[in-house]
Design a protein around this motif. Structure first.
Motif, PDB file in Angstrom:
ATOM      1  N   ALA A 129      53.473  52.118  48.371  1.00 23.05           N
ATOM      2  CA  ALA A 129      52.509  51.232  47.717  1.00 23.05           C
ATOM      3  C   ALA A 129      51.495  52.106  46.984  1.00 23.05           C
ATOM      4  CB  ALA A 129      51.818  50.346  48.743  1.00 23.05           C
ATOM      5  N   TYR A 130      51.481  51.976  45.672  1.00 27.02           N
ATOM      6  CA  TYR A 130      50.641  52.833  44.829  1.00 27.02           C
ATOM      7  C   TYR A 130      49.473  52.034  44.265  1.00 27.02           C
ATOM      8  CZ  TYR A 130      49.373  55.946  40.939  1.00 27.02           C
ATOM      9  OH  TYR A 130      48.699  56.765  40.060  1.00 27.02           O
ATOM     10  N   ASP A 131      48.264  52.497  44.528  1.00 22.56           N
ATOM     11  CA  ASP A 131      47.033  51.905  44.008  1.00 22.56           C
ATOM     12  C   ASP A 131      46.701  50.554  44.642  1.00 22.56           C
ATOM     13  OD1 ASP A 131      45.008  52.888  42.194  1.00 22.56           O
ATOM     14  OD2 ASP A 131      45.358  51.082  41.009  1.00 22.56           O
ATOM     15  N   ARG A 132      47.713  49.690  44.819  1.00 19.67           N
ATOM     16  CA  ARG A 132      47.521  48.397  45.480  1.00 19.67           C
ATOM     17  C   ARG A 132      48.440  48.335  46.697  1.00 19.67           C
ATOM     18  NH1 ARG A 132      48.203  44.753  39.968  1.00 19.67           N
ATOM     19  NH2 ARG A 132      46.397  45.605  38.842  1.00 19.67           N
ATOM     20  N   SER A 143      45.900  55.352  47.449  1.00 16.19           N
ATOM     21  CA  SER A 143      44.939  54.622  46.620  1.00 16.19           C
ATOM     22  C   SER A 143      43.556  55.234  46.828  1.00 16.19           C
ATOM     23  CB  SER A 143      44.946  53.133  46.985  1.00 16.19           C
ATOM     24  OG  SER A 143      44.132  52.395  46.099  1.00 16.19           O
ATOM     25  N   TYR A 144      42.565  54.358  46.788  1.00 24.85           N
ATOM     26  CA  TYR A 144      41.173  54.737  47.005  1.00 24.85           C
ATOM     27  C   TYR A 144      40.608  53.860  48.109  1.00 24.85           C
ATOM     28  CZ  TYR A 144      41.730  57.250  42.674  1.00 24.85           C
ATOM     29  OH  TYR A 144      42.181  58.126  41.723  1.00 24.85           O
ATOM     30  N   ASP A 145      39.456  54.251  48.624  1.00 25.17           N
ATOM     31  CA  ASP A 145      38.760  53.396  49.580  1.00 25.17           C
ATOM     32  C   ASP A 145      38.072  52.309  48.769  1.00 25.17           C
ATOM     33  OD1 ASP A 145      36.954  52.181  51.331  1.00 25.17           O
ATOM     34  OD2 ASP A 145      36.835  53.982  52.566  1.00 25.17           O
ATOM     35  N   ASN A 146      38.753  51.185  48.620  1.00 24.65           N
ATOM     36  CA  ASN A 146      38.320  50.167  47.660  1.00 24.65           C
ATOM     37  C   ASN A 146      37.043  49.440  48.075  1.00 24.65           C
ATOM     38  OD1 ASN A 146      40.476  50.537  45.724  1.00 24.65           O
ATOM     39  ND2 ASN A 146      41.817  49.744  47.313  1.00 24.65           N
ATOM     40  N   GLU A 147      36.806  49.340  49.375  1.00 20.99           N
ATOM     41  CA  GLU A 147      35.548  48.741  49.809  1.00 20.99           C
ATOM     42  C   GLU A 147      34.374  49.649  49.430  1.00 20.99           C
ATOM     43  OE1 GLU A 147      33.539  47.043  53.897  1.00 20.99           O
ATOM     44  OE2 GLU A 147      35.734  46.968  53.697  1.00 20.99           O
ATOM     45  N   VAL A 171      25.210  37.630  38.334  1.00 24.07           N
ATOM     46  CA  VAL A 171      26.505  36.974  38.135  1.00 24.07           C
ATOM     47  C   VAL A 171      27.588  37.939  38.597  1.00 24.07           C
ATOM     48  CG1 VAL A 171      28.165  36.210  36.382  1.00 24.07           C
ATOM     49  CG2 VAL A 171      25.763  35.500  36.230  1.00 24.07           C
ATOM     50  N   MET A 172      28.575  37.430  39.335  1.00 23.77           N
ATOM     51  CA  MET A 172      29.674  38.277  39.805  1.00 23.77           C
ATOM     52  C   MET A 172      31.007  37.785  39.257  1.00 23.77           C
ATOM     53  SD  MET A 172      28.795  39.249  43.788  1.00 23.77           S
ATOM     54  CE  MET A 172      30.150  40.438  43.864  1.00 23.77           C
ATOM     55  N   MET A 173      31.689  38.658  38.525  1.00 27.98           N
ATOM     56  CA  MET A 173      33.042  38.393  38.043  1.00 27.98           C
ATOM     57  C   MET A 173      33.991  39.305  38.823  1.00 27.98           C
ATOM     58  SD  MET A 173      32.775  36.083  35.617  1.00 27.98           S
ATOM     59  CE  MET A 173      31.633  35.488  34.338  1.00 27.98           C
ATOM     60  N   ASN A 174      34.685  38.709  39.784  1.00 30.02           N
ATOM     61  CA  ASN A 174      35.556  39.480  40.667  1.00 30.02           C
ATOM     62  C   ASN A 174      36.967  39.586  40.109  1.00 30.02           C
ATOM     63  OD1 ASN A 174      33.496  39.754  42.721  1.00 30.02           O
ATOM     64  ND2 ASN A 174      33.835  37.583  43.169  1.00 30.02           N
ATOM     65  N   GLY A 175      37.767  40.460  40.748  1.00 31.79           N
ATOM     66  CA  GLY A 175      39.114  40.722  40.271  1.00 31.79           C
ATOM     67  C   GLY A 175      40.107  39.624  40.600  1.00 31.79           C
ATOM     68  N   SER A 176      41.346  39.873  40.206  1.00 33.17           N
ATOM     69  CA  SER A 176      42.411  38.878  40.331  1.00 33.17           C
ATOM     70  C   SER A 176      42.717  38.536  41.788  1.00 33.17           C
ATOM     71  CB  SER A 176      43.677  39.412  39.664  1.00 33.17           C
ATOM     72  OG  SER A 176      44.748  38.513  39.835  1.00 33.17           O
ATOM     73  N   PRO A 177      42.895  37.268  42.090  1.00 32.42           N
ATOM     74  CA  PRO A 177      43.220  36.853  43.464  1.00 32.42           C
ATOM     75  C   PRO A 177      44.544  37.418  43.973  1.00 32.42           C
ATOM     76  CG  PRO A 177      42.531  34.973  42.124  1.00 32.42           C
ATOM     77  CD  PRO A 177      42.712  36.124  41.184  1.00 32.42           C
ATOM     78  N   THR A 178      45.448  37.820  43.071  1.00 34.96           N
ATOM     79  CA  THR A 178      46.745  38.341  43.486  1.00 34.96           C
ATOM     80  C   THR A 178      46.716  39.849  43.755  1.00 34.96           C
ATOM     81  OG1 THR A 178      47.437  38.693  41.186  1.00 34.96           O
ATOM     82  CG2 THR A 178      47.993  36.580  42.202  1.00 34.96           C
ATOM     83  N   ASP A 179      45.589  40.490  43.473  1.00 35.10           N
ATOM     84  CA  ASP A 179      45.461  41.937  43.675  1.00 35.10           C
ATOM     85  C   ASP A 179      44.772  42.187  45.007  1.00 35.10           C
ATOM     86  OD1 ASP A 179      44.734  44.648  43.665  1.00 35.10           O
ATOM     87  OD2 ASP A 179      44.405  44.671  41.506  1.00 35.10           O
ATOM     88  N   ASN A 181      43.387  44.691  46.146  1.00 35.65           N
ATOM     89  CA  ASN A 181      42.181  45.508  46.028  1.00 35.65           C
ATOM     90  C   ASN A 181      40.946  44.656  45.723  1.00 35.65           C
ATOM     91  OD1 ASN A 181      43.783  47.723  46.408  1.00 35.65           O
ATOM     92  ND2 ASN A 181      43.766  48.402  44.292  1.00 35.65           N
ATOM     93  N   ALA A 182      41.152  43.531  45.049  1.00 34.35           N
ATOM     94  CA  ALA A 182      40.024  42.722  44.590  1.00 34.35           C
ATOM     95  C   ALA A 182      39.116  42.243  45.735  1.00 34.35           C
ATOM     96  CB  ALA A 182      40.524  41.546  43.752  1.00 34.35           C
ATOM     97  N   PRO A 183      39.661  41.725  46.839  1.00 35.96           N
ATOM     98  CA  PRO A 183      38.774  41.317  47.935  1.00 35.96           C
ATOM     99  C   PRO A 183      37.969  42.482  48.512  1.00 35.96           C
ATOM    100  CG  PRO A 183      40.949  40.356  48.219  1.00 35.96           C
ATOM    101  CD  PRO A 183      41.062  41.366  47.123  1.00 35.96           C
ATOM    102  N   ALA A 184      38.561  43.687  48.515  1.00 39.10           N
ATOM    103  CA  ALA A 184      37.842  44.857  49.031  1.00 39.10           C
ATOM    104  C   ALA A 184      36.690  45.227  48.114  1.00 39.10           C
ATOM    105  CB  ALA A 184      38.792  46.036  49.195  1.00 39.10           C
ATOM    106  N   PHE A 185      36.929  45.188  46.791  1.00 38.93           N
ATOM    107  CA  PHE A 185      35.839  45.444  45.845  1.00 38.93           C
ATOM    108  C   PHE A 185      34.712  44.429  46.053  1.00 38.93           C
ATOM    109  CE2 PHE A 185      39.398  46.876  42.766  1.00 38.93           C
ATOM    110  CZ  PHE A 185      39.366  48.172  43.256  1.00 38.93           C
ATOM    111  N   LYS A 186      35.112  43.165  46.174  1.00 37.72           N
ATOM    112  CA  LYS A 186      34.135  42.086  46.351  1.00 37.72           C
ATOM    113  C   LYS A 186      33.331  42.263  47.638  1.00 37.72           C
ATOM    114  CE  LYS A 186      35.788  37.885  45.969  1.00 37.72           C
ATOM    115  NZ  LYS A 186      36.328  36.520  46.293  1.00 37.72           N
ATOM    116  N   LYS A 187      34.029  42.576  48.710  1.00 39.77           N
ATOM    117  CA  LYS A 187      33.353  42.767  50.001  1.00 39.77           C
ATOM    118  C   LYS A 187      32.352  43.910  49.925  1.00 39.77           C
ATOM    119  CE  LYS A 187      34.309  43.611  54.916  1.00 39.77           C
ATOM    120  NZ  LYS A 187      35.379  43.880  55.917  1.00 39.77           N
ATOM    121  N   GLY A 188      32.763  45.018  49.327  1.00 40.32           N
ATOM    122  CA  GLY A 188      31.870  46.164  49.207  1.00 40.32           C
ATOM    123  C   GLY A 188      30.672  45.873  48.326  1.00 40.32           C
TER     124      GLY A 188
END
Length: 364
Positions: A129-132, A143-147, A171-179, A181-188
């Protein structure tokens, strides 16, 4: 005359027997086995899309180059899904049918990949699994520590707001629901922003990281709440930040901090020009080169322990061998010491069309 004739008969018999002995194993091999042989020195590389410049320009080239340096006989079998799950599924299954035993997968949709990954694993295919972090029985994750990246993004917003942060609406524009990594970015990001700003006044997950969708959501919010309805915009990546910056410009709104991620050239130019406050720089080379070496080791049945010092958990598997790299905030002030000095972007390309701003920032 009898001896030469006998020799001729024997030669014909031996030739026929040899032909039969060669034909027998070929006849026994079906097309599937022939395909399987074709993949024994191949490493599959499946990247999710080609809208972001990094995948073809950096990830693919670095991975292919590193594999070539490790294995002269190895071939990288590359395909791009163009953001379509159906494309990636077909590409993945075609690699398995060929007999490819190691596949590097940057999933368009992590959950959708679960069934393919599990099916391939049962056939002895190792999926990295690369990046995601794809769901299913993956062999390794790089990958990276996405949080932590999300926290960096939130900290970037706070730094841009400065002493006004506690009284600011974001205002928060978060990433794609299918990715994944997106929930980790959002959580962080929430961990950094919550309690430090007055309020998150609007928050939206943007399907497929769509720049056009982010622009529309931003424009609609401005139309509904007015230019005074917010003080900063968190964008999960640079592509969406471009759409957000365009919406702000169309509305005549200036000096509103906008953050992104990926250190793409257009975003870096916006940072220099002042229409984006920061981006996040994730060095692609160490991530890609480490992935290439893990792929080669798995192909040859060697240990990857030294390359995977930690573990990661998905919804479907725990304890996945992993390597997670660090990232850093890039602003106008440290751009020269980061992306420029690392060779991620050339100063002459960065400064095209914004020479005065580059000079002011010490980039020329």
């Amino acid at each position: 005359m009898e001896v030469p004739e006998m020799n001729a008969i024997m030669r014909r018999a031996l030739t026929g027997a040899l032909a039969l002995s060669l034909a027998t194993p070929l006849a026994a091999c079906g097309s599937d086995q022939k395909d399987a042989g074709a993949g024994k020195d191949s490493i599959g590389l499946l990247l999710p899309e080609n809208k972001a410049a990094r995948y073809d320009k950096f990830d693919r080239r670095i991975i292919s180059s590193r594999i070539a340096s490790l294995c002269l006989e190895c071939k990288v079998d590359y395909h791009n899904a163009e953001q379509q799950v159906s494309n990636q599924k077909r590409q993945f299954e075609a690699l398995v049918k060929k007999g490819v035993k190691v596949i590097i997968l940057d999933a368009v949709d992590a959950a959708a990949a679960k069934s393919w990954v599990n099916s391939a694993a049962k056939k002895g295919v190792k999926v990295i699994a690369y990046d995601r972090l794809a769901e299913g029985d993956v062999a390794a994750y790089v990958s990276y520590d996405n949080e932590k990246i999300g926290r960096l993004q939130g900290q970037g917003i706070l730094a841009a707001l400065g002493s006004q942060a506690a009284a600011s609406d974001v205002v928060m524009m978060n990433g794609s629901p299918t990715d994944p990594n997106a929930p980790a970015f959002k959580k962080g990001a929430h961990a950094a922003l919550d309690g430090k700003v007055r309020k998150i006044v609007f928050e939206k997950d943007i399907p497929n990281w769509s720049e056009a969708k982010a622009k529309k959501e931003m424009s609609d919010f401005i139309d509904a709440q007015g230019a005074e309805g917010f003080d900063a915009v968190y964008s999960a990546n640079d592509g969406m930040a471009g759409g957000i910056a365009a919406a702000l410009q169309s509305a005549g709104i200036k000096n509103v901090p906008v953050g992104g991620q990926d250190a793409e050239l257009p975003a870096l130019q916006r940072v220099v020009a002042g229409t984006q406050s920061f981006t996040i720089y994730k060095e692609v080379r160490p991530e890609a080169e480490t992935t290439a070496e893990i792929a080669f080791r798995l192909l040859r049945g060697k240990s990857i322990k030294s390359l995977t010092p930690t573990t990661a958990d998905s919804k479907s598997k725990t304890g996945i061998p992993a390597r997670l790299f660090k990232a850093q905030i890039v602003t106008k002030n440290n751009m020269k010491k980061t992306v420029v000095s690392d060779g991620a972007v050339r100063a002459d390309l960065l400064c095209q069309g914004i020479a005065a701003a580059c000079k002011s920032a010490g980039l020329q």
